[in-house]
Enzyme design. Sequence first.
Site, PDB file in Angstrom:
ATOM      1  CG  LEU A 153      40.390 -20.765  64.182  1.00 30.59           C
ATOM      2  CD1 LEU A 153      41.337 -19.607  64.451  1.00 30.59           C
ATOM      3  CD2 LEU A 153      41.176 -22.056  63.990  1.00 30.59           C
ATOM      4  CB  ALA A 207      38.623 -11.595  66.662  1.00 24.95           C
ATOM      5  CG  PHE A 208      35.955 -12.919  61.456  1.00 32.28           C
ATOM      6  CD1 PHE A 208      37.199 -12.378  61.251  1.00 32.28           C
ATOM      7  CD2 PHE A 208      35.498 -13.881  60.564  1.00 32.28           C
ATOM      8  CE1 PHE A 208      37.986 -12.767  60.181  1.00 32.28           C
ATOM      9  CE2 PHE A 208      36.269 -14.282  59.492  1.00 32.28           C
ATOM     10  CZ  PHE A 208      37.527 -13.724  59.301  1.00 32.28           C
ATOM     11  CE  LYS A 209      41.994 -14.247  61.305  1.00 33.93           C
ATOM     12  NZ  LYS A 209      41.645 -12.815  61.318  1.00 33.93           N
ATOM     13  CG  ASP A 210      36.546 -16.545  68.759  1.00 34.82           C
ATOM     14  OD1 ASP A 210      37.650 -17.108  68.847  1.00 34.82           O
ATOM     15  OD2 ASP A 210      36.216 -15.571  69.462  1.00 34.82           O
TER      16      ASP A 210
END
Length: 501
Positions: free
Chosen positions: A117, A111-114
């Site tokens: 994060l 997911a794009f949160k990687d």
Amino acid sequence: MVYISTRNNSLKVNSAKAIVNGISKDGGLFVPEKLPNISLTDLNGLTNMSYIDRASFILSKFLTDFTNEEILECVSRAYSKGKFSSDDIAEVVKLDNDRFVLELWHGPTCAFKDMALQLLPHLLTTSMKKEVGGKNVKILVATSGDTGKAALEGFKDVDGTSILVFYPEDGVSDMQKFQMITQDGKNVDVCSIKGNFDDAQNGVKKIFTDKELGEQLNKNNVLLSSANSINWGRLVPQIVYYFSAYCDMLKNGHVCEGELVNIVVPTGNFGNILAAYYAKKMGLPVKKFICASNSNNVLTDFINTGKYNKNRKFYSTISPSMDILISSNLERLLFDLYNGNDEQICDLYSKLTNGGSFEVSEEVKIKLKDDFYGGFCDDINTKETIKNVFDKYKYLIDPHTAVAFNVYDQYLDQTKDGTKTIIASTASPYKFAKDVLRSIGKSADENIFEQVDKLAKITKTEIPKPILDLNSKEVRFKKVISKNSMRTYVLDNTFCEKIRG
Ligand SMILES: *Cc1c(COP(=O)(O)O)cnc(C)c1O
């Protein structure tokens, strides 16, 4: 570069302090006092660089209290080989002459949160060395799914940190739960709460404001911190990929120097689209931002009317990471549209706290409409879009990305705007295999791995390695606690860590 609070523009801190503190004491968010400029010459220079070098260049404009070596070290650790399945890190895929997809989901949790994060832990530990040297940081997260896993992967085995994720026992998808309870790493912990997401989040908020607990931890050299999306350290990595996408398009001859593009973003907390807006203000040639929401369409209404009203029905949708009624990062946009007037922001947000709504000035309404188009899409149309896009392009998208595609088509219908457009794709379809299967007219087994296999067979697409690997992982975290025991749990486990060294 100096950072100020959206609720007190005379409070000035450097980037390390903004990252360590996360949120300003006055309740405001940290923003750069003045955005740096990236010229067309800079853009040309970036075009021939790797993603890591592009990121270092952009970050060096924002983190002026970091040395170049520190920045390169952080960025290299975040985006090193093996963590992302694509060497481009954030790949641009051309679907037709004016439709391009920016794939932001090639990281370890799909997911794009990687994108943010993976980098935040290194920015945070470097900032801590500068601001509160010698302390260890304990990250507390309450999650409804994607953020928890992405934070666990980002912080796992990062020296000087430990992370504890609370999730609601029945409030996350099977895939999300399995991703979390099989998490590896020696500094990670995952615990489920008997309750819903709000219970988990309220519990974490209480712990953060618990002075006595804070002091006890402090005596043991531990500082509590969060990894949520209002931290400047999560926003700045997101600015990078919009520049990087444009450079890739320049390099491949898809755009000419200075040619304007549109950017479409499936939006929840307004972080991703705000990063694109900042990129434009820094010099990226962008015509329009298309802000795509699901049935929780508080932002659509806001862009169209200038009235923000969270007093409305909450929908649980098949694009759950956008099921949000308070878009935290919108405060940063408003601060910019009000030309840094902190009193106006305090006024709007006290109205939001007290009555659940506010309305911006006529001048701000005009500015908002100049830059943004807002639209939304319900679950039925989201599913239809997944099917249509697959039929037309043989390209498989997840429900969040489908919301963006759908709203972009609405925009095209209304405007006939032929500008080349980048659609941000925020998750792998394999993270939401059940709903994606159903969208393309297939039944879905209850077992998540059966779903994933079936999706691969039917669509002849590749299963991302992190999801494939999950199948052989052991469950490590089984603990379920009552929502009233979260404080005790934090205390007990923090001291165990200390004893363990
Ligand atoms: C978090 C998330 C979003 C929303 O991003 P914001 O920056 O909160 O607007 C969209 N899609 C996916 C898959 C996400 O995980």
